[in-house]
Design a protein around this motif. Structure first.
Motif, mmCIF file in Angstrom:
data_model
loop_
_atom_site.group_PDB
_atom_site.id
_atom_site.type_symbol
_atom_site.label_atom_id
_atom_site.label_comp_id
_atom_site.label_asym_id
_atom_site.label_seq_id
_atom_site.Cartn_x
_atom_site.Cartn_y
_atom_site.Cartn_z
ATOM 1 N N ALA A 14 0.814 -1.216 0.000
ATOM 2 C CA ALA A 14 0.000 0.000 0.000
ATOM 3 C C ALA A 14 0.846 1.265 0.000
ATOM 4 O O ALA A 14 0.520 2.246 -0.671
ATOM 5 C CB ALA A 14 -0.935 0.006 1.208
ATOM 6 N N ILE A 15 1.969 1.246 0.750
ATOM 7 C CA ILE A 15 2.747 2.490 0.903
ATOM 8 C C ILE A 15 4.087 2.452 0.173
ATOM 9 O O ILE A 15 4.791 3.466 0.121
ATOM 10 C CB ILE A 15 2.989 2.806 2.389
ATOM 11 C CG1 ILE A 15 3.882 1.735 3.052
ATOM 12 C CG2 ILE A 15 1.676 2.961 3.136
ATOM 13 C CD1 ILE A 15 4.292 2.079 4.474
ATOM 14 N N GLY A 16 4.458 1.278 -0.391
ATOM 15 C CA GLY A 16 5.740 1.156 -1.087
ATOM 16 C C GLY A 16 6.792 0.538 -0.189
ATOM 17 O O GLY A 16 6.854 0.847 1.004
ATOM 18 N N ASP A 17 7.629 -0.332 -0.747
ATOM 19 C CA ASP A 17 8.668 -0.958 0.069
ATOM 20 C C ASP A 17 10.041 -0.364 -0.191
ATOM 21 O O ASP A 17 11.031 -0.781 0.403
ATOM 22 C CB ASP A 17 8.700 -2.483 -0.142
ATOM 23 C CG ASP A 17 9.059 -2.869 -1.568
ATOM 24 O OD1 ASP A 17 9.052 -1.972 -2.447
ATOM 25 O OD2 ASP A 17 9.347 -4.050 -1.803
ATOM 26 N N THR A 18 10.119 0.607 -1.096
ATOM 27 C CA THR A 18 11.383 1.320 -1.330
ATOM 28 C C THR A 18 11.137 2.815 -1.124
ATOM 29 O O THR A 18 11.441 3.356 -0.072
ATOM 30 C CB THR A 18 11.913 1.048 -2.750
ATOM 31 O OG1 THR A 18 10.872 1.305 -3.716
ATOM 32 C CG2 THR A 18 12.372 -0.385 -2.893
ATOM 33 N N GLU A 19 10.563 3.479 -2.122
ATOM 34 C CA GLU A 19 10.155 4.866 -1.946
ATOM 35 C C GLU A 19 8.796 4.908 -1.258
ATOM 36 O O GLU A 19 7.910 4.104 -1.561
ATOM 37 C CB GLU A 19 10.079 5.577 -3.291
ATOM 38 C CG GLU A 19 9.674 7.041 -3.180
ATOM 39 C CD GLU A 19 9.615 7.748 -4.523
ATOM 40 O OE1 GLU A 19 9.334 8.968 -4.521
ATOM 41 O OE2 GLU A 19 9.835 7.094 -5.559
ATOM 42 N N PHE A 20 8.618 5.843 -0.339
ATOM 43 C CA PHE A 20 7.357 5.962 0.387
ATOM 44 C C PHE A 20 6.289 6.560 -0.526
ATOM 45 O O PHE A 20 6.428 7.675 -1.019
ATOM 46 C CB PHE A 20 7.536 6.840 1.628
ATOM 47 C CG PHE A 20 6.274 7.022 2.437
ATOM 48 C CD1 PHE A 20 5.713 5.945 3.107
ATOM 49 C CD2 PHE A 20 5.657 8.259 2.515
ATOM 50 C CE1 PHE A 20 4.545 6.093 3.845
ATOM 51 C CE2 PHE A 20 4.494 8.427 3.254
ATOM 52 C CZ PHE A 20 3.939 7.345 3.922
ATOM 53 N N VAL A 21 5.227 5.810 -0.761
ATOM 54 C CA VAL A 21 4.105 6.210 -1.614
ATOM 55 C C VAL A 21 4.621 6.862 -2.905
ATOM 56 O O VAL A 21 4.465 8.072 -3.113
ATOM 57 C CB VAL A 21 3.139 7.169 -0.875
ATOM 58 C CG1 VAL A 21 1.844 7.309 -1.674
ATOM 59 C CG2 VAL A 21 2.820 6.684 0.522
ATOM 60 N N PRO A 22 5.261 6.081 -3.768
ATOM 61 C CA PRO A 22 5.833 6.650 -4.998
ATOM 62 C C PRO A 22 4.808 7.327 -5.897
ATOM 63 O O PRO A 22 5.156 8.201 -6.689
ATOM 64 C CB PRO A 22 6.470 5.438 -5.688
ATOM 65 C CG PRO A 22 5.846 4.242 -5.067
ATOM 66 C CD PRO A 22 5.498 4.633 -3.669
ATOM 67 N N SER A 23 3.532 6.946 -5.764
ATOM 68 C CA SER A 23 2.478 7.588 -6.564
ATOM 69 C C SER A 23 2.156 8.982 -6.049
ATOM 70 O O SER A 23 1.443 9.740 -6.701
ATOM 71 C CB SER A 23 1.205 6.746 -6.522
ATOM 72 O OG SER A 23 0.657 6.743 -5.208
ATOM 73 N N ARG A 24 2.684 9.310 -4.852
ATOM 74 C CA ARG A 24 2.411 10.576 -4.165
ATOM 75 C C ARG A 24 0.945 10.706 -3.780
ATOM 76 O O ARG A 24 0.459 11.808 -3.532
ATOM 77 C CB ARG A 24 2.847 11.784 -5.024
ATOM 78 C CG ARG A 24 4.318 11.776 -5.397
ATOM 79 C CD ARG A 24 4.691 12.973 -6.240
ATOM 80 N NE ARG A 24 4.882 14.155 -5.412
ATOM 81 C CZ ARG A 24 4.343 15.340 -5.656
ATOM 82 N NH1 ARG A 24 3.540 15.502 -6.688
ATOM 83 N NH2 ARG A 24 4.580 16.368 -4.879
#
Length: 436
Positions: free
Chosen positions: A265-275
């Motif tokens: 849901a929040i990304g495992d590398t970049e935090f919320v890559p969709s912004r």
């Protein structure tokens, strides 16, 4: 033949690598800066394209002329002279520093009297400091007062997305938290500024949110840097976080070993890559318009406008510049601090940062309505360092975590006191007035 080749090389270089007034850039430096510019352009264009297909509100905001401008472009529109400097950390990350040149030193900007380094907060960038525009922004107030102003960009934001060997889309690139920012990014920035200016004069420091965290990591793990700085001013510092409110508190139970469903849901590398915070999550934990609740930083900090903001131009700049990117590990690290009640290394609760090594004179700001840097937690930090100057508490003004930098009243509630600390904070007879 060699001389002829050198002459030809020089001519070609002059065509493709423009001269700047203060110094001749190397080809390597020029290429790095072009990469940074392209990264920013790609970032905002993708954001705009995604937003256009998802939200009519974003589509209308895109028409605001300054919405998609970079920090240098914004500063130029504001009538300021600005430089970009790309530096490399000891662990190979490529970062951008932005420098506002003082109007008072037209002939020799490299050797202005006082230098100040500004470090943005969680999921932010150098743009955060100038979103308020040409009249209210802190860097311009400082510059007009004669300061040589430098603004950092932490690893992972869209001005600092580069590494000498790790691809930005690799897992290894995103394996960092504020710990590495303090251990690698800040030393690289301070060393670079001192070397460029060829000066041993101490640097002033202002850190907001995560910018304060990074300074505490640096001074506690590399105490010699206490001697390189003159004063530290921490706006809404994040270190002890036992009393926080909001969605970040919900993540604490999962911060040590986050489940796959959460990372999906929040990304495992970049935090919320969709912004964009997933709509179901945003509606469950946030009250307000979806365009604000879906913004990851506004969502985490509770900085949701209670009514429709009057300044549509400002909101367009804000929503297109924030968040500027960061790692999921950074968010998880803060979650660990909430859970443990300690200020410690990532995944190592028993390895606390030795705050007694922080000898720099430090003043702190907090707000009674800040979800993340609560007054009790900042007070605990105040008593944990060796040389605190003051803890300035702003009560009853509805000042959220982010508004220390870009709040409409920051130039009234925060910046005058900040300037007072810079001018008088080290005086023995400085009178403390720690609430407003």
């Amino acid at each position: 033949m060699s001389n002829s080749f050198d002459g030809l090389f020089s001519k070609v270089k002059n065509i493709f690598v423009p001269r700047v007034r203060d110094a001749q850039k190397s080809i390597e430096q020029y290429i790095l800066e072009e990469r940074i510019k392209q990264a920013f352009n790609d970032f905002v264009e993708k954001t705009a394209a995604d937003a256009d297909t998802e939200s009519p509100e974003y589509a209308s905001m895109k028409s605001e002329p300054t919405a998609l401008m970079s920090t240098p472009q914004l500063a130029t529109i504001h009538g300021r002279r600005i430089e970009s400097h790309v530096i490399k950390t000891r662990d190979g990350y490529l970062l951008t520093l932005h420098r506002i040149l003082s109007k008072h030193n037209q002939n020799d900007t490299k050797f202005s009297n006082e230098t100040i380094l500004l470090h943005h907060g969680l999921l932010g960038s150098s743009a955060d400091w100038i979103l308020l525009g040409p009249e209210k922004s802190l860097p311009y107030i400082l510059s007009d007062a004669g300061y040589d102003v430098w603004m950092t960009n932490a690893r992972g934001n869209y001005y600092s997305r580069g590494h000498k060997s790790k691809p930005v889309n690799s897992r290894s690139y995103w394996r960092f938290t504020f710990q590495e920012m303090g251990e690698y990014d800040l030393p690289a920035a301070i060393d670079y500024v001192r070397t460029l200016k060829n000066s041993t004069k101490k640097i002033n420091y202002v850190g907001h949110s995560m910018g304060a965290t990074a300074l505490l990591v640096l001074l506690s793990t590399a105490p010699r840097y206490n001697q390189y700085l003159r004063i530290g001013i921490l706006l809404a510092p994040l270190a002890f976080m036992s009393n926080i409110q909001g969605p970040l508190k919900i993540l604490t139970s999962m911060s040590t070993d986050p489940p796959d469903q959460l990372l999906k849901a929040i990304g495992d590398t970049e935090f919320v890559p969709s912004r964009k915070i997933p709509k179901m999550m945003a509606s469950k934990f946030c009250k307000g318009a979806n365009i604000y609740c879906s913004n990851p930083l506004l969502f985490l900090t509770g900085s949701i406008p209670e009514q429709e903001p009057q300044d549509a131009s400002f909101m367009a700049r804000l929503l297109y510049h924030v968040p500027a990117g960061g790692s999921t590990d950074t968010i998880m690290h803060y979650g660990q601090l909430v859970k443990s009640g300690k200020f410690h290394r990532f995944g190592r609760v028993k390895s606390e940062f030795p705050l007694n090594q922080v000898k720099l004179p430090i003043a702190m700001f907090s707000s009674s309505t800040d979800w993340l840097a609560t007054v009790p937690d900042v007070l605990r930090l105040y008593f944990s360092i060796s040389n605190p100057i003051d803890h300035y508490v702003i009560r009853g003004q509805n000042l959220s975590h982010t508004e220390f930098v870009w709040g409409s009243e920051a130039n009234v509630l925060v910046f005058p006191k900040l300037m007072d600390y810079l001018e008088n904070g080290l005086n023995v007879n400085f009178v403390k007035a720690n609430e407003v």
